[in-house]
Write a protein that holds these residues in place. Structure first.
Motif, short mmCIF file in Angstrom:
data_model
loop_
_atom_site.label_atom_id
_atom_site.label_comp_id
_atom_site.label_asym_id
_atom_site.label_seq_id
_atom_site.Cartn_x
_atom_site.Cartn_y
_atom_site.Cartn_z
N PRO A 190 7.36 2.80 93.01
CA PRO A 190 6.61 2.31 91.84
C PRO A 190 5.59 3.31 91.31
O PRO A 190 5.40 3.42 90.09
CB PRO A 190 5.93 1.04 92.36
N ALA A 191 4.91 4.03 92.20
CA ALA A 191 3.91 5.00 91.76
C ALA A 191 4.55 6.09 90.91
O ALA A 191 4.05 6.42 89.82
CB ALA A 191 3.21 5.61 92.98
N PHE A 192 5.66 6.65 91.39
CA PHE A 192 6.34 7.67 90.61
C PHE A 192 7.11 7.07 89.43
O PHE A 192 7.19 7.66 88.36
CB PHE A 192 7.31 8.44 91.51
N GLY A 193 7.67 5.87 89.65
CA GLY A 193 8.50 5.25 88.62
C GLY A 193 7.73 4.87 87.37
O GLY A 193 8.22 5.03 86.25
N LEU A 194 6.50 4.35 87.53
CA LEU A 194 5.70 4.00 86.36
C LEU A 194 5.34 5.24 85.55
O LEU A 194 5.38 5.22 84.31
CB LEU A 194 4.44 3.27 86.80
N ALA A 195 5.01 6.32 86.27
CA ALA A 195 4.69 7.58 85.57
C ALA A 195 5.91 8.10 84.82
O ALA A 195 5.81 8.56 83.68
CB ALA A 195 4.19 8.62 86.57
N ALA A 196 7.08 8.02 85.46
CA ALA A 196 8.31 8.46 84.81
C ALA A 196 8.65 7.58 83.61
O ALA A 196 9.05 8.08 82.55
CB ALA A 196 9.47 8.45 85.82
N GLY A 197 8.48 6.27 83.76
CA GLY A 197 8.77 5.35 82.67
C GLY A 197 7.90 5.62 81.45
O GLY A 197 8.36 5.58 80.31
N TYR A 198 6.62 5.91 81.70
CA TYR A 198 5.72 6.21 80.59
C TYR A 198 6.17 7.48 79.85
O TYR A 198 6.21 7.52 78.61
CB TYR A 198 4.29 6.39 81.10
N ARG A 199 6.50 8.53 80.62
CA ARG A 199 6.91 9.79 80.00
C ARG A 199 8.21 9.62 79.21
O ARG A 199 8.38 10.20 78.13
CB ARG A 199 7.06 10.87 81.06
N LEU A 200 9.14 8.84 79.73
CA LEU A 200 10.38 8.59 79.00
C LEU A 200 10.11 7.78 77.74
O LEU A 200 10.73 8.02 76.69
CB LEU A 200 11.37 7.86 79.91
N PHE A 201 9.20 6.83 77.82
CA PHE A 201 8.81 6.03 76.66
C PHE A 201 8.24 6.92 75.57
O PHE A 201 8.59 6.79 74.39
CB PHE A 201 7.79 4.97 77.08
N ARG A 202 7.36 7.86 75.95
CA ARG A 202 6.78 8.77 74.97
C ARG A 202 7.81 9.71 74.38
O ARG A 202 7.77 10.06 73.21
CB ARG A 202 5.66 9.59 75.62
N LEU A 203 8.75 10.13 75.21
CA LEU A 203 9.76 11.09 74.76
C LEU A 203 10.79 10.45 73.83
O LEU A 203 11.15 11.02 72.79
CB LEU A 203 10.46 11.70 75.97
N LEU A 204 11.25 9.25 74.19
CA LEU A 204 12.38 8.65 73.50
C LEU A 204 11.99 7.61 72.45
O LEU A 204 12.73 7.41 71.47
CB LEU A 204 13.32 7.99 74.52
N ILE A 205 10.87 6.93 72.64
CA ILE A 205 10.53 5.80 71.77
C ILE A 205 9.28 6.05 70.95
O ILE A 205 9.23 5.72 69.76
CB ILE A 205 10.37 4.51 72.61
N TRP A 206 8.25 6.61 71.54
CA TRP A 206 6.96 6.74 70.86
C TRP A 206 6.44 8.17 70.98
O TRP A 206 5.46 8.43 71.66
CB TRP A 206 5.94 5.78 71.47
N PRO A 207 7.07 9.13 70.32
CA PRO A 207 6.62 10.53 70.42
C PRO A 207 5.33 10.80 69.66
O PRO A 207 4.65 11.79 69.94
CB PRO A 207 7.79 11.32 69.81
N GLU A 208 4.96 9.92 68.72
CA GLU A 208 3.74 10.13 67.94
C GLU A 208 2.51 10.01 68.84
O GLU A 208 2.31 8.99 69.51
CB GLU A 208 3.65 9.08 66.82
N PRO A 209 1.65 11.05 68.87
CA PRO A 209 0.51 11.04 69.80
C PRO A 209 -0.67 10.22 69.30
O PRO A 209 -1.74 10.75 69.00
CB PRO A 209 0.15 12.53 69.89
N THR A 210 -0.50 8.90 69.16
CA THR A 210 -1.62 8.05 68.79
C THR A 210 -2.62 7.97 69.94
O THR A 210 -2.25 8.11 71.11
CB THR A 210 -1.13 6.63 68.45
N PHE A 211 -3.89 7.70 69.61
CA PHE A 211 -4.96 7.79 70.60
C PHE A 211 -4.74 6.85 71.78
O PHE A 211 -4.80 7.27 72.93
CB PHE A 211 -6.31 7.48 69.94
#
Length: 258
Positions: A190-211
């Protein structure tokens, strides 16, 4: 439903055996699984409360200092692990750990801008011109900054996927001597998985760097660093134990009889 129940039973059995192999108690196992979710939920729940959220994720605030504590712990554990591996003449793994130790030392210094915000020195003018935050750091330099998310994604994906892949391998592979030093415990997924999930979310779904979304990365980085620190600690703890059959014998047993 029976198939789901069977899957849950098998997963629980894999987790139990893995934790026993790492000598992690059931209570600590559950705690290690829960902590990343607690971090993620607390950070998300703070979003409607702007001042509290900023206090959590801002520079030199709670989450960043917790990140530093985890990295500092890992930067202490990693050289010690390297020494134990060298003593055991496991040269290849020792070199790998030495390289990782150097990387974590560098990351630890970067996390607190090499002490700049603690001691208050000014950023050199040449660095200030290319650094996004105007600090004495490398990871915020334009060009390097773009590589950081990719590195975080690779590290977190490995930490999340390697234990799951290993759990599905046959018994012949599970007894490899280097398994522990290369593959984290299942309870750290879970510790690594949540970090990976966030990065994939930013890469594939929400690339816009909102605050709000960008700053939430601080909580996910804390999960990643927490997983790294605990992985290093469990390895160090096991490496410090004498191997079976090599325990020190009582004095006098080794002496030759007259």
């Amino acid at each position: 439903m029976p198939a789901i129940q069977e899957w849950k039973t098998r997963a629980a059995e894999h987790l139990r055996r893995d934790s026993e192999d790492w000598k992690i108690s059931p209570r600590h196992e559950r705690l290690l699984i829960l902590i990343p979710f607690i971090i993620a939920v607390v950070a998300a729940a703070a979003l409607p409360f702007k001042d509290f959220y900023l206090w959590l994720v801002n520079e030199d605030s709670l989450i960043e200092w917790l990140q530093f504590a985890c990295l500092l712990a890992a930067s202490i554990f990693l050289p010690l692990i390297t020494v134990y591996l060298l003593r055991a003449k496991r040269w290849g793994i020792a070199v790998l750990y030495a390289v990782v130790a150097l990387g974590v030392w560098f990351l630890t210094g970067e996390e607190i801008s090499w002490g700049q915000r603690v001691f208050g020195w000014a950023t050199p003018e040449s660095l200030n011109e290319v650094n996004r935050q105007g600090e004495t750091t490398v990871h915020n330099i334009r060009g390097v900054q773009e590589l950081v998310p990719a590195a975080m994604l690779l590290a977190s994906l490995y930490g999340a996927c390697a234990p799951l892949v290993w759990a599905g391998m046959g018994k012949r592979w599970k007894n490899l001597k280097s398994r522990r030093v290369l593959v984290p415990p299942l309870c750290l997924v879970p510790a690594f998985g949540l970090a990976a999930g966030y990065r994939l979310f930013r890469l594939l779904i929400w690339p816009e760097p909102t605050f709000v979304i960008s700053e939430y990365a601080e909580a996910m980085e804390l999960c990643l660093y927490f997983g790294l620190a605990m992985f290093c600690w469990f390895n160090l703890r096991l490496l410090r134990e004498p191997e079976p059959g090599l325990r020190q014998q009582p004095r006098g047993l080794h002496r030759r009889t007259a």
